[in-house]
Design a protein around this motif. Structure first.
Motif, PDB file in Angstrom:
ATOM      1  N   GLU A 228     -60.703 -30.162  84.922  1.00 24.75           N
ATOM      2  CA  GLU A 228     -60.297 -30.558  83.604  1.00 24.75           C
ATOM      3  C   GLU A 228     -61.557 -30.232  82.521  1.00 24.75           C
ATOM      4  N   ARG A 229     -61.639 -29.619  81.457  1.00 21.69           N
ATOM      5  CA  ARG A 229     -62.451 -29.513  81.120  1.00 21.69           C
ATOM      6  C   ARG A 229     -62.548 -30.001  79.739  1.00 21.69           C
ATOM      7  N   LYS A 230     -63.715 -30.374  78.623  1.00 19.59           N
ATOM      8  CA  LYS A 230     -63.326 -30.938  77.560  1.00 19.59           C
ATOM      9  C   LYS A 230     -62.991 -30.243  76.296  1.00 19.59           C
ATOM     10  N   ARG A 231     -61.959 -30.493  75.821  1.00 22.34           N
ATOM     11  CA  ARG A 231     -61.541 -29.586  75.180  1.00 22.34           C
ATOM     12  C   ARG A 231     -62.384 -29.643  73.634  1.00 22.34           C
ATOM     13  N   ALA A 232     -62.134 -28.301  73.103  1.00 18.18           N
ATOM     14  CA  ALA A 232     -63.264 -28.049  71.939  1.00 18.18           C
ATOM     15  C   ALA A 232     -62.631 -28.235  70.885  1.00 18.18           C
ATOM     16  N   THR A 233     -61.085 -28.315  70.556  1.00 15.97           N
ATOM     17  CA  THR A 233     -61.048 -28.816  68.980  1.00 15.97           C
ATOM     18  C   THR A 233     -60.011 -30.027  69.063  1.00 15.97           C
ATOM     19  N   GLU A 234     -60.249 -31.549  68.253  1.00 18.08           N
ATOM     20  CA  GLU A 234     -58.716 -32.560  68.616  1.00 18.08           C
ATOM     21  C   GLU A 234     -58.299 -31.747  67.641  1.00 18.08           C
ATOM     22  N   LYS A 235     -58.036 -31.093  67.290  1.00 17.88           N
ATOM     23  CA  LYS A 235     -56.646 -30.812  66.491  1.00 17.88           C
ATOM     24  C   LYS A 235     -55.417 -31.256  66.620  1.00 17.88           C
ATOM     25  N   PRO A 236     -54.865 -31.017  65.872  1.00 19.68           N
ATOM     26  CA  PRO A 236     -53.634 -32.381  66.328  1.00 19.68           C
ATOM     27  C   PRO A 236     -52.690 -30.501  66.595  1.00 19.68           C
ATOM     28  N   VAL A 237     -51.845 -30.348  67.964  1.00 21.79           N
ATOM     29  CA  VAL A 237     -50.636 -29.113  68.497  1.00 21.79           C
ATOM     30  C   VAL A 237     -48.978 -30.259  67.391  1.00 21.79           C
ATOM     31  N   PHE A 238     -48.620 -29.577  66.763  1.00 23.61           N
ATOM     32  CA  PHE A 238     -47.175 -29.799  66.547  1.00 23.61           C
ATOM     33  C   PHE A 238     -45.955 -28.685  67.063  1.00 23.61           C
ATOM     34  N   PHE A 239     -45.161 -29.175  67.950  1.00 18.16           N
ATOM     35  CA  PHE A 239     -43.982 -28.221  68.042  1.00 18.16           C
ATOM     36  C   PHE A 239     -42.769 -28.891  67.906  1.00 18.16           C
ATOM     37  N   VAL A 240     -42.477 -27.567  66.827  1.00 21.37           N
ATOM     38  CA  VAL A 240     -41.800 -27.915  66.212  1.00 21.37           C
ATOM     39  C   VAL A 240     -40.371 -27.172  66.492  1.00 21.37           C
ATOM     40  N   VAL A 241     -38.800 -27.702  66.422  1.00 21.84           N
ATOM     41  CA  VAL A 241     -37.712 -27.034  66.884  1.00 21.84           C
ATOM     42  C   VAL A 241     -37.200 -26.874  65.748  1.00 21.84           C
ATOM     43  N   ASP A 242     -36.944 -26.076  65.666  1.00 18.00           N
ATOM     44  CA  ASP A 242     -35.723 -25.095  64.699  1.00 18.00           C
ATOM     45  C   ASP A 242     -34.162 -25.391  65.110  1.00 18.00           C
ATOM     46  N   PRO A 243     -33.258 -26.341  64.938  1.00 11.53           N
ATOM     47  CA  PRO A 243     -32.489 -26.451  65.761  1.00 11.53           C
ATOM     48  C   PRO A 243     -31.264 -25.730  65.502  1.00 11.53           C
ATOM     49  N   ARG A 244     -31.168 -25.071  63.982  1.00 13.41           N
ATOM     50  CA  ARG A 244     -30.639 -24.185  63.643  1.00 13.41           C
ATOM     51  C   ARG A 244     -29.863 -22.673  63.994  1.00 13.41           C
ATOM     52  N   LEU A 245     -28.695 -22.939  64.491  1.00 14.75           N
ATOM     53  CA  LEU A 245     -27.923 -21.064  65.300  1.00 14.75           C
ATOM     54  C   LEU A 245     -27.075 -20.883  64.564  1.00 14.75           C
ATOM     55  N   GLU A 246     -27.047 -19.306  64.384  1.00 13.20           N
ATOM     56  CA  GLU A 246     -25.838 -18.331  63.470  1.00 13.20           C
ATOM     57  C   GLU A 246     -24.546 -19.287  64.434  1.00 13.20           C
ATOM     58  N   ASN A 247     -24.316 -19.617  65.237  1.00 15.73           N
ATOM     59  CA  ASN A 247     -22.452 -19.741  65.834  1.00 15.73           C
ATOM     60  C   ASN A 247     -22.789 -20.998  67.211  1.00 15.73           C
ATOM     61  N   PRO A 248     -22.811 -22.590  66.047  1.00 17.48           N
ATOM     62  CA  PRO A 248     -23.586 -23.262  67.802  1.00 17.48           C
ATOM     63  C   PRO A 248     -22.171 -23.639  68.466  1.00 17.48           C
ATOM     64  N   SER A 249     -20.986 -23.382  67.807  1.00 18.58           N
ATOM     65  CA  SER A 249     -19.945 -23.348  69.784  1.00 18.58           C
ATOM     66  C   SER A 249     -20.056 -21.967  70.768  1.00 18.58           C
ATOM     67  N   ASP A 250     -20.819 -21.091  70.015  1.00 16.70           N
ATOM     68  CA  ASP A 250     -21.415 -20.318  70.581  1.00 16.70           C
ATOM     69  C   ASP A 250     -21.465 -20.597  72.174  1.00 16.70           C
ATOM     70  N   PRO A 251     -21.344 -20.111  73.694  1.00 20.72           N
ATOM     71  CA  PRO A 251     -21.829 -21.054  75.009  1.00 20.72           C
ATOM     72  C   PRO A 251     -23.235 -20.103  75.413  1.00 20.72           C
ATOM     73  N   GLN A 252     -23.568 -18.773  74.651  1.00 20.10           N
ATOM     74  CA  GLN A 252     -24.670 -18.167  74.700  1.00 20.10           C
ATOM     75  C   GLN A 252     -25.885 -18.847  74.075  1.00 20.10           C
ATOM     76  N   GLN A 253     -25.110 -19.073  72.502  1.00 21.36           N
ATOM     77  CA  GLN A 253     -26.581 -19.419  72.021  1.00 21.36           C
ATOM     78  C   GLN A 253     -26.644 -21.070  72.326  1.00 21.36           C
ATOM     79  N   LEU A 254     -25.300 -21.840  72.920  1.00 26.99           N
ATOM     80  CA  LEU A 254     -26.531 -23.319  73.354  1.00 26.99           C
ATOM     81  C   LEU A 254     -26.805 -22.684  75.044  1.00 26.99           C
ATOM     82  N   GLU A 255     -26.277 -22.636  75.476  1.00 24.65           N
ATOM     83  CA  GLU A 255     -27.691 -21.937  76.851  1.00 24.65           C
ATOM     84  C   GLU A 255     -29.608 -21.772  76.141  1.00 24.65           C
ATOM     85  N   ARG A 256     -29.156 -20.520  75.409  1.00 20.54           N
ATOM     86  CA  ARG A 256     -30.269 -20.049  74.834  1.00 20.54           C
ATOM     87  C   ARG A 256     -31.058 -21.303  74.241  1.00 20.54           C
TER      88      ARG A 256
END
Length: 335
Positions: A228-256
């Motif tokens: 383990e190494r000391k991190r070079a930056t303390e700037k936070p990281v935000f994981f941004v999830v966009d839950p919008r789908l073109e077709n929320p009922s499509d099984p393939q899009q739901l799987e992805r």
């Protein structure tokens, strides 16, 4: 004590031995009455008495056996979760024989052949829940068959418990970002600041990068060691999830979409284990950055509960105090 409280969800089922016993008792009774044979009458009385004893004993065991269940703090989809169940015989007179605990699907999960008076015994049961989100665990039933096995009595031993299952954690090779899928974003799952000073050597944990391995110490100690190494930056990281789908009922899009949520959860856990400050954005929800792995549920719970939305919904909220990793079905990148 009321019957309903002592025997919640009570069930009574006649076994094959019980059917054979009743038929034999009728035949024996007819023979004893028609012949007047004292030996047959005594045998009939013994048979009927044993039936009463069996019923009384099983009822006593069913009423005095209790259970305590301890659920694991973190449950991930697709991973075995160990549930501890402690059986206790609260009777001061009768021991308990032939105890069987079954889950809601009827599978046998615990078998206890003998439990002495006042005795407690703990069992560990592995439960695998395949998908994230809220699940009903239970109810579990206690069955008592012995001592004579004429009929099977059962009651609800453990009521149903709601369990929140976190998204599935992916191995490094399963990440589409590492395979180059979508717009490549090395920041999303990989460690930053490897150029910093070494802080410690520790044992390998699931999810650590291969590039963080300390091969000399691994060969010397004959076990996987990570640097383990000391991190070079303390700037936070935000994981941004966009839950919008073109077709929320499509099984393939739901799987992805499910795979995308698993990727984000994997990245969150990995970054927190590295000591980074990690935040989360899902639609309009913004979770402030946290650093400790012990506070991971603050980020994993929204990921477990997120549902896909239509494209008409508003875009995810923006953050200005850190780097953002945007995750959307068919498109992944950083800004």
């Amino acid at each position: 004590m009321a019957f309903a409280s002592a025997f919640p969800g009570f069930r009574l089922r006649l076994t094959r031995w019980g059917v054979a016993y009743l038929v034999a008792a009728v035949v024996l009774g007819l023979a004893a009455v028609n012949t007047g044979n004292h030996a047959l009458m005594a045998l009939l009385g013994l048979a009927l008495g044993s039936y009463v004893v069996s019923g009384t004993w099983t009822r006593q065991v069913l009423a005095t056996v209790e259970a305590t269940v301890e659920l694991p703090s973190d449950v991930y989809a697709g991973r075995p979760a160990v549930v501890d169940i402690e059986l206790a015989n609260t009777s001061g007179i009768f021991p308990a024989y032939g105890l069987v605990v079954r889950d809601s699907d009827g599978r046998r999960i615990v078998t206890e052949l003998y439990l002495a008076t006042g005795q407690r015994r703990r069992h560990s049961v592995e439960v695998v829940l395949p998908r994230r989100g809220w699940h009903e665990l239970g109810p579990w039933r206690l069955e008592v068959l012995l001592p004579l096995g004429f009929f099977l009595k059962s009651k609800v031993l453990v009521a149903g418990r709601r369990v929140l299952v976190y998204p599935r954690l992916l191995p490094s090779s399963a990440s589409s970002l590492r395979r180059g899928g979508g717009r490549r974003s090395p920041d999303a799952l990989e460690s930053r600041g490897r150029e910093g000073e070494v802080t410690q050597l520790r044992d390998y944990r699931e999810g650590d990068e291969v590039r963080a391995m300390h091969w000399k110490q691994t060969a010397r100690q004959q076990r996987l060691v990570v640097v383990e190494r000391k991190r070079a930056t303390e700037k936070p990281v935000f994981f941004v999830v966009d839950p919008r789908l073109e077709n929320p009922s499509d099984p393939q899009q739901l799987e992805r979409f499910e795979h995308l949520v698993s990727e984000v959860a994997t990245g969150v856990v990995r970054r927190l284990r590295e000591g980074a400050r990690v935040g989360l954005v899902i639609g309009a929800l913004v979770v402030p950055p946290v650093r400790s792995i012990r506070r991971a549920p603050m980020l994993l719970r929204p990921l477990a509960e997120v549902e896909p939305l239509s494209v008409d919904e508003a875009s995810p909220a923006s953050v200005d105090n850190g780097r953002s990793m945007v995750f959307k079905v068919g498109e992944t990148g950083c800004r």
